[in-house]
Every structure is written in structure tokens, then in C-alpha cells.
Design a protein around this motif. Sequence first.
Motif, mmCIF file in Angstrom:
data_model
loop_
_atom_site.group_PDB
_atom_site.id
_atom_site.type_symbol
_atom_site.label_atom_id
_atom_site.label_comp_id
_atom_site.label_asym_id
_atom_site.label_seq_id
_atom_site.Cartn_x
_atom_site.Cartn_y
_atom_site.Cartn_z
ATOM 1 N N TYR A 8 -7.922 -11.510 7.257
ATOM 2 C CA TYR A 8 -8.011 -12.944 7.466
ATOM 3 C C TYR A 8 -7.652 -13.708 6.281
ATOM 4 O O TYR A 8 -7.927 -13.518 5.078
ATOM 5 N N PHE A 9 -6.604 -14.903 6.502
ATOM 6 C CA PHE A 9 -6.269 -15.620 5.387
ATOM 7 C C PHE A 9 -7.064 -16.884 5.376
ATOM 8 O O PHE A 9 -7.111 -17.585 6.464
ATOM 9 N N ASP A 10 -7.717 -17.455 4.163
ATOM 10 C CA ASP A 10 -8.486 -18.463 4.182
ATOM 11 C C ASP A 10 -7.656 -19.619 3.694
ATOM 12 O O ASP A 10 -8.342 -20.662 3.238
ATOM 13 N N GLY A 11 -6.284 -19.676 3.522
ATOM 14 C CA GLY A 11 -5.495 -20.730 3.088
ATOM 15 C C GLY A 11 -5.272 -20.258 1.725
ATOM 16 O O GLY A 11 -4.394 -21.199 0.938
ATOM 17 N N GLU A 12 -5.862 -19.333 1.030
ATOM 18 C CA GLU A 12 -5.604 -19.028 -0.466
ATOM 19 C C GLU A 12 -5.346 -17.792 -0.540
ATOM 20 O O GLU A 12 -4.619 -17.246 -1.321
ATOM 21 N N SER A 13 -6.330 -16.899 -0.186
ATOM 22 C CA SER A 13 -6.422 -15.423 -0.198
ATOM 23 C C SER A 13 -6.392 -14.754 0.938
ATOM 24 O O SER A 13 -6.968 -15.328 2.057
ATOM 25 N N TYR A 14 -5.981 -13.449 0.951
ATOM 26 C CA TYR A 14 -6.004 -12.554 2.192
ATOM 27 C C TYR A 14 -7.395 -11.672 2.198
ATOM 28 O O TYR A 14 -7.528 -11.008 0.890
ATOM 29 N N HIS A 33 -2.484 -10.305 -3.332
ATOM 30 C CA HIS A 33 -1.236 -10.603 -2.584
ATOM 31 C C HIS A 33 0.081 -10.946 -3.666
ATOM 32 O O HIS A 33 1.029 -11.151 -3.252
ATOM 33 N N ASN A 34 -0.309 -10.976 -4.802
ATOM 34 C CA ASN A 34 0.688 -11.360 -6.039
ATOM 35 C C ASN A 34 1.376 -9.906 -6.078
ATOM 36 O O ASN A 34 2.493 -9.786 -6.211
ATOM 37 N N ILE A 35 0.778 -8.774 -6.020
ATOM 38 C CA ILE A 35 1.306 -7.427 -5.909
ATOM 39 C C ILE A 35 1.687 -6.927 -4.670
ATOM 40 O O ILE A 35 2.871 -6.428 -4.330
ATOM 41 N N PHE A 36 1.182 -6.964 -3.489
ATOM 42 C CA PHE A 36 1.584 -6.653 -2.321
ATOM 43 C C PHE A 36 1.744 -8.207 -1.521
ATOM 44 O O PHE A 36 0.837 -8.804 -0.844
ATOM 45 N N THR A 37 2.916 -8.533 -1.480
ATOM 46 C CA THR A 37 3.436 -9.579 -1.055
ATOM 47 C C THR A 37 3.608 -9.922 0.437
ATOM 48 O O THR A 37 3.262 -11.021 0.909
ATOM 49 N N ASN A 38 3.705 -8.814 1.017
ATOM 50 C CA ASN A 38 3.762 -8.738 2.599
ATOM 51 C C ASN A 38 2.286 -8.116 3.095
ATOM 52 O O ASN A 38 2.311 -6.995 3.482
ATOM 53 N N VAL A 39 1.470 -8.857 3.598
ATOM 54 C CA VAL A 39 0.211 -8.493 3.900
ATOM 55 C C VAL A 39 0.173 -7.858 5.492
ATOM 56 O O VAL A 39 -0.435 -6.848 5.654
ATOM 57 N N ASP A 40 1.094 -8.402 6.114
ATOM 58 C CA ASP A 40 1.462 -7.743 7.520
ATOM 59 C C ASP A 40 1.819 -6.347 7.256
ATOM 60 O O ASP A 40 1.283 -5.366 8.019
ATOM 61 N N THR A 70 5.254 -0.728 0.785
ATOM 62 C CA THR A 70 4.318 -1.910 0.658
ATOM 63 C C THR A 70 4.915 -2.730 -0.565
ATOM 64 O O THR A 70 4.717 -3.886 -1.037
ATOM 65 N N ILE A 71 5.538 -1.925 -1.587
ATOM 66 C CA ILE A 71 5.881 -2.318 -2.969
ATOM 67 C C ILE A 71 7.487 -1.544 -2.826
ATOM 68 O O ILE A 71 7.608 -0.541 -3.181
ATOM 69 N N PRO A 72 8.502 -2.200 -2.471
ATOM 70 C CA PRO A 72 9.837 -1.733 -2.355
ATOM 71 C C PRO A 72 9.913 -1.008 -3.667
ATOM 72 O O PRO A 72 10.041 -1.421 -4.924
ATOM 73 N N ASN A 73 10.637 0.347 -3.374
ATOM 74 C CA ASN A 73 11.241 1.230 -4.764
ATOM 75 C C ASN A 73 10.142 1.373 -5.678
ATOM 76 O O ASN A 73 10.146 1.697 -6.730
ATOM 77 N N PHE A 74 8.879 1.521 -5.336
ATOM 78 C CA PHE A 74 7.701 1.521 -5.915
ATOM 79 C C PHE A 74 7.638 2.852 -7.066
ATOM 80 O O PHE A 74 7.489 2.512 -8.296
ATOM 81 N N HIS A 75 7.893 4.024 -6.713
ATOM 82 C CA HIS A 75 8.142 5.116 -7.506
ATOM 83 C C HIS A 75 9.537 5.515 -7.529
ATOM 84 O O HIS A 75 9.834 6.917 -7.711
ATOM 85 N N ASN A 76 10.571 4.607 -7.560
ATOM 86 C CA ASN A 76 11.946 5.078 -7.533
ATOM 87 C C ASN A 76 12.223 4.927 -8.994
ATOM 88 O O ASN A 76 12.445 3.809 -9.402
#
Length: 364
Positions: free
Chosen positions: A103-109, A54-61, A155-161
Motif C-alpha cells: 500500500y502506498f500512502d503518498g510517501e512510503s510503501y 524504496h530508496n534501495i528497492f526502487t521498483n516496489v512492483d 530487485t537491485i540490478p547487478n546486486f552481486h555482479n
Amino acid sequence: MTKTKEQLLQLLDYFQIEGQVVSAEPFGNGHINDTFKVVTDKGEAKYILQRINHNIFTNVDILQNNIRIVTSHIRRKLEEKGETDIDRKVLTFLPAKDGKYYYFDGESYWRVCLFIPRSKGYEEVNEELSYEAGKAFGDFQSMLADIPEGELEETIPNFHNMEFRLQQFHDALNENAAGRLEEVKDLIEEIEKRADAMCIQEQLYREGKLKKRINHCDTKVNNVMFDEDGKVLCVIDLDTVMPGFVLSDIGDFIRTGANKGAEDDPNLDNVDVNMDIFKSYTRGYMETASSFLTPLEISFLPYGGRLLTYMQTVRFLTDYINGDTYYKIHYPEHNLVRTKAQFKLLQSLEQHADEMDDFMKQWL
Ligand code: ADP
Ligand code: GN1
Ligand code: MG
């Protein structure tokens, strides 16, 4: 953070899993997520557990919502075609006990999907595998072509822009955070020379001549699962599936598969385009993608290989100039070595451009 076996087993308790979990062992060679193979008391592997980066995919929803839309869309298409064995032909994610697909365990998704039984992944390509992978990625794009615009988010804005990646590059040049500009000025010059020519897709899009499509955006051979006979079961690793420009999915395979050397080859003599792999992937891809590609897009496919290789050169060099903040490096000059190897591949692709364009004429 590393998890103990007990902690992993506890995590799995939050998902709607059948049977009793007996083990969860690290699995596969992915570079982004942490993947575990989960065995239950029924004997064979049944599930895949992944810690989402989730450092790379910051919005897990957004991430899991996209994946749910994509997998249910493909499932519906397969059912309509009367396919059998559908659980091996599309990923199936399991809801957690609260109904969310993570599932979010308080630290990781964390997320869980069915393990694809009797499947095999490959790290190296050959002509047969690249032909099959080409068909699979073309088919994947074609099945997703009718998802209404706006339904999937980036999921990553402008990824291949490319314009955005050049903007990040110019920001890095202005900052010179690691004081490395001087030693890379020849490479900077090479990048600047090609900048306008490499932003054609964004330009054509603004002129209304090119539309956005849903792309996989990580078209490496290890993101395709094969059966015992070398036939494709399904495309996996759906984190980067998002709307963008169509050349991503041919371009990144050419960049990663059709290179005689490694992505970070320190010996530039090894780096050269493998025309046999380019041809076999393109043949497979055109079998399934020609139904939706426009003649303009088809004529641009070889340009896609150059574009994605140029983009990766820019991304690696940007990270080197920034002081290595994005890509994991294994030694201090790693991003520079990667940049040089990608640039050498770009030069080789440029030298083979006419030959590649000639090859495309059979579809034009
Ligand atoms: P990453 O984003 O880190 O590359 P992937 O989703 O590609 O993660 O998973 C890593 C590896 O795990 C894959 O290359 C594949 O070998 C294996 N794998 C992933 N999902 C499944 C699955 N559902 N069934 C069998 N193997 C899988
Ligand atoms: C990253 O780690 P990997 O290989 O799955 C990157 C890709 C790059 C690639 C270069 C989310 O993917 O875009 O092409 O490194 N993924 C992300 O090796 O940035
Ligand atoms: Mg992967």
C-alpha cells in the motif's frame, strides 16, 4: 518520517486483516526496512507491518511480485511434501484492499505478512545454529531451483555482479568526490591486484560453463527464524531474492557468520576466519544443496567466501571514496574502518584457502 500509533493503525486498515488491531510496535533489528509487530484484539501478535525501503528497492512492483512468486512456489513445494504447520514455514503476505501486495500512502510503501508464532531470531551464530542455517539456505535455493528463467527480476540490478561493483569502484576513483583517494591508495592497490581473479563467475557465465540460479543474497543468521527447539522454521527477508551467481549464499554467510570479529571491528586483531563456523555452515548447506550444485560450483564454495568478502571491501571503500552516500554511517571514518576490517577478513580467508579446499574434498 515517523508515524504515530494512530497513523500506523490507520494504515493497517488498508489490508485484509482479521480482528481489530490494538497496537503496532517497532520490532527486530533489521537494517533496511522498518518493521512493526502488530497485535490484534485476539491477544497474541498476528502480523508484521513493514515500511519498504524504496530508496534501495526502487521498483516496489518488481519487489513484491518476486516475493509473491517465491512464497507461493515454496508453499506449493511444502504442500507436495505433506508438510504441516505451513504458515510457520513460509512467509504469507496479505493483499491490500485493492488486491496489490503493498500500500502506498503518498510517501512510503507498506506491506503486511503473518507474524510467525513461537519463532525466534538470533544475531550471533554458534556451530549448531550455523549448521541449521546452512541447511535452511541450501533448502531454500533447492526449492526455488525450478522457477523458470526470466520469471524473477533483479530487485537491485547487478546486486552481486563483481564486474559491475568494480565498475562503480573505478567510477568513484575517477570522480574522487570526497577527495579521499590519497589516504586509501594502499587499499586501492590491494583491490586492483585481485580484480581479475574475483570476476571468475562472470567469465565462466559468458563461456557457458556456469548458469544463474535463484539466490537469497542476504544470508545472515538473523534472516532465519527458528522454533523453540532451535530447529529452522523458515527463511525470511526476501527482498534480495533474485537470479545471480550461486556463490552468494555461501559467501555472504562465511563473510558475516564465520568472522571472529565484527564487520566493522576497529581492532583488526579480532578479525579472523572462524573455521568451525565455516565447516558447520558448509556441512548444513551441502546436505540440502548438493542435489543441485555442479562439481565446479562445489569446488568454488571457499572461493565464494573470499569473493563476497572482497565485494563488500570494494563496496565499503567505494562508498567511502564517494563521501558516504549509500551505507548508514555512525561516525565519519566508519566506511574506512569497515573496509579495513573486511580486507583483514579477506586476507585471513586467503590464508585458510587450502584448508577450506581440503574440507570440500569429501563432496568431490
Ligand atoms: P530487514 O530487511 O530490515 O533486515 P527483515 O524482514 O529481516 O528486515 O525483518 C527484521 C526482523 O523482524 C527479522 O530479523 C525478524 O526478527 C523479524 N521478523 C520479520 N518478519 C517476521 C515474521 N513474519 N514473523 C516474526 N518475526 C519477523
Ligand atoms: C546491507 O543492512 P543489511 O546488513 O541488511 C546490504 C548488503 C551488505 C550489508 C553489509 C540491499 O545489508 O548487501 O552486504 O549491508 N544490503 C543492500 O553490512 O545493499
Ligand atoms: Mg533482515
